[in-house]
Design an enzyme around this catalytic site. Structure first.
Site, PDB file in Angstrom:
ATOM      1  N   CYS A 175      19.531 -31.224  13.026  1.00  0.00           N
ATOM      2  CA  CYS A 175      20.018 -32.359  13.793  1.00  0.00           C
ATOM      3  C   CYS A 175      20.499 -33.413  12.788  1.00  0.00           C
ATOM      4  O   CYS A 175      19.838 -33.671  11.791  1.00  0.00           O
ATOM      5  CB  CYS A 175      18.886 -32.925  14.645  1.00  0.00           C
ATOM      6  SG  CYS A 175      19.260 -34.537  15.341  1.00  0.00           S
ATOM      7  N   LYS A 226      -8.420   0.252   6.295  1.00  0.00           N
ATOM      8  CA  LYS A 226      -7.359  -0.720   6.574  1.00  0.00           C
ATOM      9  C   LYS A 226      -6.706  -0.391   7.902  1.00  0.00           C
ATOM     10  O   LYS A 226      -6.277   0.746   8.117  1.00  0.00           O
ATOM     11  CB  LYS A 226      -6.319  -0.671   5.455  1.00  0.00           C
ATOM     12  CG  LYS A 226      -6.844  -1.242   4.159  1.00  0.00           C
ATOM     13  CD  LYS A 226      -5.815  -2.161   3.544  1.00  0.00           C
ATOM     14  CE  LYS A 226      -6.412  -2.946   2.409  1.00  0.00           C
ATOM     15  NZ  LYS A 226      -5.398  -3.694   1.677  1.00  0.00           N
ATOM     16  N   ASP A 230       0.833  -1.211   0.000  1.00  0.00           N
ATOM     17  CA  ASP A 230       0.000   0.000   0.000  1.00  0.00           C
ATOM     18  C   ASP A 230       0.863   1.254   0.000  1.00  0.00           C
ATOM     19  O   ASP A 230       0.533   2.256  -0.631  1.00  0.00           O
ATOM     20  CB  ASP A 230      -0.925   0.013   1.223  1.00  0.00           C
ATOM     21  CG  ASP A 230      -2.010  -1.052   1.128  1.00  0.00           C
ATOM     22  OD1 ASP A 230      -2.326  -1.475  -0.001  1.00  0.00           O
ATOM     23  OD2 ASP A 230      -2.530  -1.463   2.181  1.00  0.00           O
ATOM     24  N   LYS A 256     -14.113  -6.723   6.592  1.00  0.00           N
ATOM     25  CA  LYS A 256     -13.665  -6.980   5.216  1.00  0.00           C
ATOM     26  C   LYS A 256     -12.850  -8.269   5.266  1.00  0.00           C
ATOM     27  O   LYS A 256     -11.745  -8.302   5.806  1.00  0.00           O
ATOM     28  CB  LYS A 256     -12.810  -5.811   4.726  1.00  0.00           C
ATOM     29  CG  LYS A 256     -12.463  -5.881   3.259  1.00  0.00           C
ATOM     30  CD  LYS A 256     -11.930  -4.522   2.781  1.00  0.00           C
ATOM     31  CE  LYS A 256     -11.726  -4.510   1.276  1.00  0.00           C
ATOM     32  NZ  LYS A 256     -10.575  -5.315   0.857  1.00  0.00           N
ATOM     33  N   LYS A 307     -20.645   0.866   4.116  1.00  0.00           N
ATOM     34  CA  LYS A 307     -21.424   0.896   2.879  1.00  0.00           C
ATOM     35  C   LYS A 307     -22.711   1.685   3.082  1.00  0.00           C
ATOM     36  O   LYS A 307     -23.346   1.565   4.131  1.00  0.00           O
ATOM     37  CB  LYS A 307     -21.825  -0.530   2.466  1.00  0.00           C
ATOM     38  CG  LYS A 307     -20.666  -1.420   2.076  1.00  0.00           C
ATOM     39  CD  LYS A 307     -21.154  -2.849   1.844  1.00  0.00           C
ATOM     40  CE  LYS A 307     -20.013  -3.719   1.339  1.00  0.00           C
ATOM     41  NZ  LYS A 307     -20.392  -5.141   1.313  1.00  0.00           N
ATOM     42  N   SER A 357     -13.549  -3.076  -6.932  1.00  0.00           N
ATOM     43  CA  SER A 357     -12.789  -3.103  -5.685  1.00  0.00           C
ATOM     44  C   SER A 357     -13.081  -1.800  -4.952  1.00  0.00           C
ATOM     45  O   SER A 357     -13.610  -0.861  -5.537  1.00  0.00           O
ATOM     46  CB  SER A 357     -11.295  -3.256  -5.958  1.00  0.00           C
ATOM     47  OG  SER A 357     -10.832  -2.158  -6.699  1.00  0.00           O
ATOM     48  N   GLU A 359     -16.564 -13.978  -0.403  1.00  0.00           N
ATOM     49  CA  GLU A 359     -15.121 -14.085  -0.208  1.00  0.00           C
ATOM     50  C   GLU A 359     -14.813 -15.497   0.269  1.00  0.00           C
ATOM     51  O   GLU A 359     -15.319 -15.934   1.303  1.00  0.00           O
ATOM     52  CB  GLU A 359     -14.684 -13.054   0.842  1.00  0.00           C
ATOM     53  CG  GLU A 359     -13.195 -12.824   0.908  1.00  0.00           C
ATOM     54  CD  GLU A 359     -12.701 -11.791  -0.117  1.00  0.00           C
ATOM     55  OE1 GLU A 359     -13.520 -11.322  -0.943  1.00  0.00           O
ATOM     56  OE2 GLU A 359     -11.506 -11.476  -0.090  1.00  0.00           O
TER      57      GLU A 359
HETATM   58 ZN   LIG Z   1      17.932 -34.820  17.226  1.00  0.00          ZN
END
Ligand SMILES: [Zn+2]
Length: 472
Positions: free
Chosen positions: A420, A310, A38, A114, A286, A83, A170
């Site tokens: 390891c 946001k 952004d 959102k 909205k 969007s 979504e």
């Molecule tokens: Zn180990």
């Protein structure tokens, strides 16, 4: 800024944004956080606002982003999947309200979360699911009907056989499903997705819908794109109507009579955003009335009747109390920081991964340090920086031996991971068993990862040899 300098900077920003767009939209594998993206985008916008002659037709600010992939057939959206414009401050929300009231007189708002996933369109004919598609660039998406059908919260048949309805929702992956998928991918030696949103996007665009089905996706439906056979005039009415048809809609939303009330609700959602069990990347305000929406219309890119907010990533400083070393099933030693608990995005955080030796060295993280922790849109907190070392502290050193089995650990040249070296290390048992039973090795039928996991968790199997002495 001189125009020559601005031109160079704008070109550079466009290159960067195009690169990250590709990572995000096409490869489902972003390299930077949303707010960093952004930041780049806003910088380019401000340069173009100052020097309009520098705006190029292919500038990312002139397009909606998200090109369709070639592997699915294209779907042209009859109603554009727009969007939303993003706000980053409450002042911008107040400005939005002023514009709405200037054009529409008074307005009632709906505030809702959102959701952070992949936007899709679902079409139903005579109450039966007929097509599902991605948003794509808003005009043309991808036909993913087979994959959409595998999502348990997508109704295949509506409770009322409307002649036609197209809804928008979504698709997302819950944090629980994401954790399970990441664990499985790690065990099978695959690279896990960076976050639930990428996992949802990657799972939805599978050529094999069986894979999509195994990923446990979900959907929240939030809009009616087109409808015949019903007359709906308000957004809250639409949400109730959708729920009545069998769709899963947002678990909460609020009707607000003033922008002050709406901002209050945006704040409330922000405070609980980390504790929802699914990711959200903001809140949306909205206009409730569809008649007002039509009157307000859209700009070239965004509807004028809605505004997204946001949340900034939340950061807090705390003290690193200790560093724990865990041995993963692949033998990798992972350091985890244990901190004095702090509240970030509505959850208590007391642990964060320190990734590997290089990460610790680069930031010079030491036990006793005061550090800054951050939780962005992601569910996993991270260490941003060290504020100060405690008096007399020493640089941290990774252990020389495996905390699980005591064998020597090593780091291959060019690799960040410390491993390891013991093939019989108990921490790695499950992975060894999975490999042992796989087709490449012994091809033992009926002993898949899930069964092996149950056997090792219960302590029935401690080595591959134990598999042969199991009695049913
Ligand atoms: Zn180990």
């Amino acid at each position: 800024m001189e125009i020559a300098e601005a031109e160079k900077l704008a070109a550079d920003l466009r290159r960067q944004i195009a690169y990250h767009n590709r990572k995000y939209y096409i490869e489902d594998s972003p390299e930077i956080e949303d707010y960093e993206y952004d930041g780049l985008y806003r910088k380019l916008e401000s340069i173009e606002a100052e020097f309009p002659q520098l705006v190029t037709p292919d500038s990312p600010t002139q397009r909606v982003g998200g090109a369709a992939l070639a592997k699915f057939s294209p779907v042209t959206h009859t109603v554009q999947m727009e969007s939303l414009h993003d706000s980053f401050s409450e002042q911008e929300l107040a400005d939005f309200d002023r514009r709405v009231r200037a054009a529409a007189g008074s307005a009632e708002y709906i505030v809702e979360p959102k959701f952070d996933g992949l936007s899709v369109s679902l079409e139903y004919r005579d109450g039966v699911l007929s097509r599902g598609s991605t948003r794509g660039d808003g005009f043309v998406g991808e036909d993913i009907t087979d994959n959409i059908r595998t999502i348990r919260t997508v109704p295949k048949k509506l409770k009322r056989p409307l002649p036609f309805i197209e809804v928008r929702g979504e698709v997302y992956m819950s944090h629980e499903s994401f954790a399970r998928l990441s664990e499985k991918q790690e065990l099978e030696g695959e690279k896990p997705f960076k976050n639930p949103r990428n996992a949802a996007a990657g799972s939805l665009r599978q050529k094999d819908s069986k894979i999509t089905a195994s990923r446990k996706l979900d959907i929240f439906v939030f809009n009616i794109q087109q409808i015949t056979g019903a007359d709906i005039n308000y957004h809250d009415e639409a949400l109730d109507f959708l729920r009545g048809l069998g769709f899963t809609v947002s678990p909460f939303y609020k009707k607000c009579r003033t922008i002050g009330e709406a901002i209050e609700e945006v704040r409330r959602i922000g405070e609980m955003r980390g504790s929802l069990g699914y990711s959200i990347d903001g809140a949306v305000i909205k206009v409730n009335s569809f008649a007002q929406r039509t009157a307000l219309g859209s700009t070239a890119k965004f509807p004028k009747w809605a505004e997204a907010f946001k949340y900034p990533p939340e950061e807090k400083s705390t003290v690193l109390k200790s560093i724990e070393i865990n041995v993963g099933r692949t033998g990798v030693l992972t350091p985890t920081g244990v901190f004095s608990p702090v509240t970030l995005a509505g959850t208590t955080v007391s642990r964060a991964t320190l990734h590997n030796e290089d990460f610790i060295k680069e930031k010079d993280i030491r036990i006793g340090d005061t550090v800054v922790l951050r939780k962005a849109g992601e569910i996993i907190p991270e260490v941003v920086s060290v504020v100060s070392h405690a008096e007399g502290s020493k640089p941290y050193k990774m252990p020389d031996v495996c905390p699980s089995c005591g064998a020597k650990v090593m780091r291959e040249a060019g690799e960040a991971a410390t491993r390891c070296t013991n093939a019989e290390c108990p921490a790695q048992l499950l992975r060894h068993l999975i490999h042992f039973c796989s087709r490449d090795a012994m091809d033992i039928d009926g002993l898949g990862p899930a069964v092996l996991r149950r056997l090792t968790d219960a302590g029935f199997v401690k080595s591959p040899a134990d598999l042969y002495s199991l009695t049913a």
